[in-house]
Design a protein around this motif. Structure first.
Motif, PDB file in Angstrom:
ATOM      1  N   GLU A   1       0.837  -1.205   0.000  1.00 17.56           N
ATOM      2  CA  GLU A   1       0.000   0.000   0.000  1.00 17.56           C
ATOM      3  C   GLU A   1       0.870   1.253   0.000  1.00 17.56           C
ATOM      4  O   GLU A   1       1.950   1.281   0.582  1.00 17.56           O
ATOM      5  CB  GLU A   1      -0.924   0.023   1.215  1.00 17.56           C
TER       6      GLU A   1
ATOM      7  N   ARG B   1      -4.130   5.720  -1.210  1.00 16.20           N
ATOM      8  CA  ARG B   1      -4.976   5.746  -0.012  1.00 16.20           C
ATOM      9  C   ARG B   1      -4.609   6.993   0.783  1.00 16.20           C
ATOM     10  O   ARG B   1      -3.438   7.375   0.851  1.00 16.20           O
ATOM     11  CB  ARG B   1      -4.761   4.481   0.813  1.00 16.20           C
TER      12      ARG B   1
ATOM     13  N   GLY C   1      -9.710   5.726  -0.393  1.00 16.20           N
ATOM     14  CA  GLY C   1      -9.189   6.149  -1.688  1.00 16.20           C
ATOM     15  C   GLY C   1      -9.799   7.467  -2.129  1.00 16.20           C
ATOM     16  O   GLY C   1     -10.308   8.247  -1.314  1.00 16.20           O
TER      17      GLY C   1
END
Length: 246
Positions: free
Chosen positions: A28, A201, A215
């Motif tokens: 991520e 994110r 998001g």
């Protein structure tokens, strides 16, 4: 991979983080956003184990249970400010290999440092002392040292500070590339538009609390007014959201 569970932290009697719960997985790329004093940098230092606190877990194990050597093999932290010194750029980046090195650096250690310098485009600075280079160049050295640790998780506190526009884009592209390669990247930022272009994110903070997390779908004009106290218009250029203060 790394998470906080109802994390609270205080400097003396001043509570800075108020019940932050956050879970970030492998690969991520997360941007932590919010006004000055929101607790963003404190949160990052808690994640890095720099500030000793309860409620931070790395691979389901409390960060407090890791030895410094163990932690530095998994996680690297790029601070907001770096002080120059008398070491050369090469030797400064080589410090990132300390979790792996014996009495002398191995051939692999030297190769990793050379690759980190190359990825940041600062090979020509290798033999210069860090007190002989610019603030932007020093920032790149700090990022290169973190890369030399070969971490699974990279924590960066305003890494585009002091960088010109081209260098900002280079650093953000590198962060996105690292995330695509499976590394977890968590970055504190003030440049909202730069964050929206590269991260996937977004965690918005205010007054030590998490206000929003997600998001592009979490973006709204109401959110920016709540977090920053500023009215904005959200537009789009070539598919990328752009925040325009009114």
């Amino acid at each position: 991979m790394i998470e906080t569970r109802n994390l609270r932290f205080s400097y003396g009697e001043r509570e800075v983080l108020r019940g932050i719960s956050l879970e970030v997985g492998e690969g991520e790329f997360v941007a932590i956003l919010g006004p000055n004093g929101a607790g963003k940098s404190t949160l990052l230092k808690c994640l890095a184990g720099i500030l000793r606190c309860e409620g931070v877990f790395l691979k389901d194990r409390s960060v407090r249970d890791y030895s410094p050597k163990e932690l530095s093999r998994v996680l690297a932290y790029v601070p907001q400010r770096v002080e120059p010194g008398f070491l050369t750029v090469f030797d400064t980046v080589l410090l990132g290999r300390r979790p792996y090195m014996g009495l002398t650096p191995s051939e692999k250690d030297l190769e990793v440092v050379e690759e980190a310098l190359k990825r940041l485009g600062i090979e020509e600075l290798a033999l210069k002392r860090t007190n002989e280079i610019s603030g932007g160049e020093l920032q790149k050295v700090s990022i290169a040292r973190a890369l030399a640790q070969e971490p699974e998780i990279l924590l960066m506190d305003e890494p585009t500070n002091n960088l010109d526009l081209k260098s900002q884009l280079e650093v953000m592209r590198l962060a996105r590339e690292l995330a695509k390669g499976g590394k977890t990247v968590i970055m504190v930022m003030h440049d909202v538009n730069l964050a929206l272009r590269f991260a996937r994110r977004f965690v918005f903070m205010k007054d030590g609390r998490k206000i929003a997390d997600g998001g592009l779908e979490v973006l709204s004009e109401k959110l920016f007014e709540e977090v920053y106290g500023v009215r904005v218009e959200i537009g789009e250029i070539r598919g990328v959201p752009v925040i325009v203060p009114l």
